[in-house]
Design a protein around this motif. Sequence first.
Motif, PDB file in Angstrom:
ATOM      1  N   ASP A 275       0.820  -1.218   0.000  1.00  0.00           N
ATOM      2  CA  ASP A 275       0.000   0.000   0.000  1.00  0.00           C
ATOM      3  C   ASP A 275       0.849   1.262   0.000  1.00  0.00           C
ATOM      4  N   ILE A 276       1.761   1.368  -0.959  1.00  0.00           N
ATOM      5  CA  ILE A 276       2.630   2.538  -1.070  1.00  0.00           C
ATOM      6  C   ILE A 276       1.788   3.774  -1.365  1.00  0.00           C
ATOM      7  N   GLY A 277       2.037   4.851  -0.644  1.00  0.00           N
ATOM      8  CA  GLY A 277       1.351   6.102  -0.908  1.00  0.00           C
ATOM      9  C   GLY A 277      -0.083   6.153  -0.432  1.00  0.00           C
ATOM     10  N   ASP A 278      -0.532   5.079   0.258  1.00  0.00           N
ATOM     11  CA  ASP A 278      -1.876   5.050   0.836  1.00  0.00           C
ATOM     12  C   ASP A 278      -2.938   5.366  -0.222  1.00  0.00           C
ATOM     13  N   GLN A 279      -2.868   4.664  -1.373  1.00  0.00           N
ATOM     14  CA  GLN A 279      -3.847   4.884  -2.431  1.00  0.00           C
ATOM     15  C   GLN A 279      -5.202   4.277  -2.094  1.00  0.00           C
ATOM     16  N   SER A 280      -5.235   3.306  -1.189  1.00  0.00           N
ATOM     17  CA  SER A 280      -6.499   2.701  -0.790  1.00  0.00           C
ATOM     18  C   SER A 280      -6.699   2.884   0.702  1.00  0.00           C
ATOM     19  N   ALA A 281      -7.810   2.375   1.201  1.00  0.00           N
ATOM     20  CA  ALA A 281      -8.110   2.518   2.625  1.00  0.00           C
ATOM     21  C   ALA A 281      -7.267   1.578   3.480  1.00  0.00           C
ATOM     22  N   ALA A 282      -6.631   0.584   2.866  1.00  0.00           N
ATOM     23  CA  ALA A 282      -5.837  -0.371   3.627  1.00  0.00           C
ATOM     24  C   ALA A 282      -4.592   0.302   4.207  1.00  0.00           C
ATOM     25  N   LEU A 283      -4.159  -0.179   5.371  1.00  0.00           N
ATOM     26  CA  LEU A 283      -2.963   0.344   5.996  1.00  0.00           C
ATOM     27  C   LEU A 283      -1.736  -0.370   5.447  1.00  0.00           C
ATOM     28  N   TYR A 284      -0.633   0.379   5.283  1.00  0.00           N
ATOM     29  CA  TYR A 284       0.578  -0.244   4.782  1.00  0.00           C
ATOM     30  C   TYR A 284       1.145  -1.194   5.830  1.00  0.00           C
ATOM     31  N   SER A 285       1.968  -2.106   5.361  1.00  0.00           N
ATOM     32  CA  SER A 285       2.575  -3.063   6.275  1.00  0.00           C
ATOM     33  C   SER A 285       3.935  -3.466   5.739  1.00  0.00           C
ATOM     34  N   ASN A 286       4.861  -3.725   6.660  1.00  0.00           N
ATOM     35  CA  ASN A 286       6.169  -4.267   6.313  1.00  0.00           C
ATOM     36  C   ASN A 286       6.132  -5.771   6.532  1.00  0.00           C
ATOM     37  N   VAL A 287       6.485  -6.521   5.504  1.00  0.00           N
ATOM     38  CA  VAL A 287       6.387  -7.980   5.552  1.00  0.00           C
ATOM     39  C   VAL A 287       7.753  -8.582   5.279  1.00  0.00           C
ATOM     40  N   PHE A 288       8.152  -9.536   6.106  1.00  0.00           N
ATOM     41  CA  PHE A 288       9.415 -10.248   5.933  1.00  0.00           C
ATOM     42  C   PHE A 288       9.143 -11.742   5.858  1.00  0.00           C
ATOM     43  N   SER A 289       9.886 -12.425   4.998  1.00  0.00           N
ATOM     44  CA  SER A 289       9.733 -13.874   4.913  1.00  0.00           C
ATOM     45  C   SER A 289      11.080 -14.518   4.609  1.00  0.00           C
ATOM     46  N   LEU A 290      11.167 -15.770   4.988  1.00  0.00           N
ATOM     47  CA  LEU A 290      12.389 -16.558   4.793  1.00  0.00           C
ATOM     48  C   LEU A 290      12.001 -17.900   4.198  1.00  0.00           C
ATOM     49  N   LYS A 291      12.773 -18.339   3.212  1.00  0.00           N
ATOM     50  CA  LYS A 291      12.568 -19.657   2.622  1.00  0.00           C
ATOM     51  C   LYS A 291      13.887 -20.409   2.625  1.00  0.00           C
ATOM     52  N   LEU A 292      13.842 -21.650   3.067  1.00  0.00           N
ATOM     53  CA  LEU A 292      15.049 -22.471   3.184  1.00  0.00           C
ATOM     54  C   LEU A 292      14.858 -23.754   2.410  1.00  0.00           C
ATOM     55  N   ASP A 293      15.777 -24.002   1.455  1.00  0.00           N
ATOM     56  CA  ASP A 293      15.764 -25.243   0.683  1.00  0.00           C
ATOM     57  C   ASP A 293      16.801 -26.186   1.302  1.00  0.00           C
ATOM     58  N   PHE A 294      16.349 -27.364   1.669  1.00  0.00           N
ATOM     59  CA  PHE A 294      17.223 -28.294   2.387  1.00  0.00           C
ATOM     60  C   PHE A 294      18.351 -28.838   1.527  1.00  0.00           C
ATOM     61  N   SER A 295      18.378 -28.495   0.240  1.00  0.00           N
ATOM     62  CA  SER A 295      19.466 -28.949  -0.622  1.00  0.00           C
ATOM     63  C   SER A 295      20.808 -28.384  -0.177  1.00  0.00           C
ATOM     64  N   ILE A 296      20.798 -27.282   0.577  1.00  0.00           N
ATOM     65  CA  ILE A 296      22.061 -26.715   1.037  1.00  0.00           C
ATOM     66  C   ILE A 296      22.769 -27.628   2.036  1.00  0.00           C
ATOM     67  N   PHE A 297      22.023 -28.585   2.589  1.00  0.00           N
ATOM     68  CA  PHE A 297      22.620 -29.508   3.552  1.00  0.00           C
ATOM     69  C   PHE A 297      23.084 -30.801   2.901  1.00  0.00           C
ATOM     70  N   ARG A 298      22.779 -30.978   1.616  1.00  0.00           N
ATOM     71  CA  ARG A 298      23.123 -32.231   0.942  1.00  0.00           C
ATOM     72  C   ARG A 298      24.596 -32.241   0.562  1.00  0.00           C
TER      73      ARG A 298
END
Length: 356
Positions: free
Chosen positions: A333-356
């Motif tokens: 919601d950059i610039g508050d163009q809609s009624a929704a409130l902006y939010s900061n979202v973080f996510s992490l993804k781990l592929d187990f192939s790094i342990f192979r």
Amino acid sequence: MKNYIVILVALTAFTTQAQTTRKYSNEFMNIGVDAAALGMSNAVVSQTADVNSGYWNPAGLVHIEDNQLALMHSSYFANIANFNYIAYAMPIDDRSAVGISLIRFGVDDILDTTQLIDEQGNINYDRINTFSTADYGLTFSYARKLPLDGLNIGFNAKVIRRIIGDFASAWGFGLDAGIQFETKNDWKFGLMVRDITTTYNAWSIDESKFEQISGAVAGQNQELPETTEITIPKMQFGISKKWIFNYDYSLLAATNMNVRFIESNDIISTSFASINPALGFEFGYTDLVFLRGGLGNFQNELQIDNTQDLTFQPNFGVGFKYKGIQIDYAFTDIGDQSAALYSNVFSLKLDFSIFR
């Protein structure tokens, strides 16, 4: 002195008349997961191909080559409400895969003032307690490649648990189904139907707790709310294509058409269904750094002078992937163009192939 009115409102908001259909039940399951997807305004139904496919389109799980784990956190309404997500997926063989995910959306440490004033009218602040209201969604996913090259299917079985402190709680169950198809010239198509059989929630309300607050509004005789709600199906159709330039640069363009079988203020709305489009882009460099953007949530909002203005929600995101570790960030919601409130979202993804 009667803040406990809020609790009464919460109870009636989460329940409905018996055997009637709620248009917006279990909306916490529609917020979305994975900062990479949110940065593209959720336009990912056709090309999702990792552990997060269990949420967006379970058919995409067949593309994972090793076990994967995903985590996400975001806050809403000035950090009052918190959304947390964890998912795990693994291939069974070269044609099928399974996954499991858990979502929690809740508000914690809410003041319970129902016992603040005793029968003699005395105020005792030691009688104030706290409680949480939380929604949980547990999803089991299965995906399989079909004999037709490029065609995959997937299914979700969902268990819903909703809790309002000691006042009320509910169990719900539902099913999703998804399809993906990729052509020989790299066009991708996806179809996701949520709550395909409708999702049924059955509420249990503590009558003794309800009696403590039923007289909160003078002159009103609040009756115990009924305890049945049904979530009607929703459908998402997506198209996407990815281009590679000079081996190092890539551009992914995607669009979704989100269909709800109700009349609303979506940009396209009829008595039968409402359609809300979403557009998303992802620019990548050497499959290492990603820049994302998107537009979604197009709404015809009624103004005070009875005119309608078109609003939308822009999103922005960045991502970094090294070997089997991917970290993504989305700013919605950059610039508050809609009624929704902006939010900061973080996510992490781990592929187990790094342990192979």
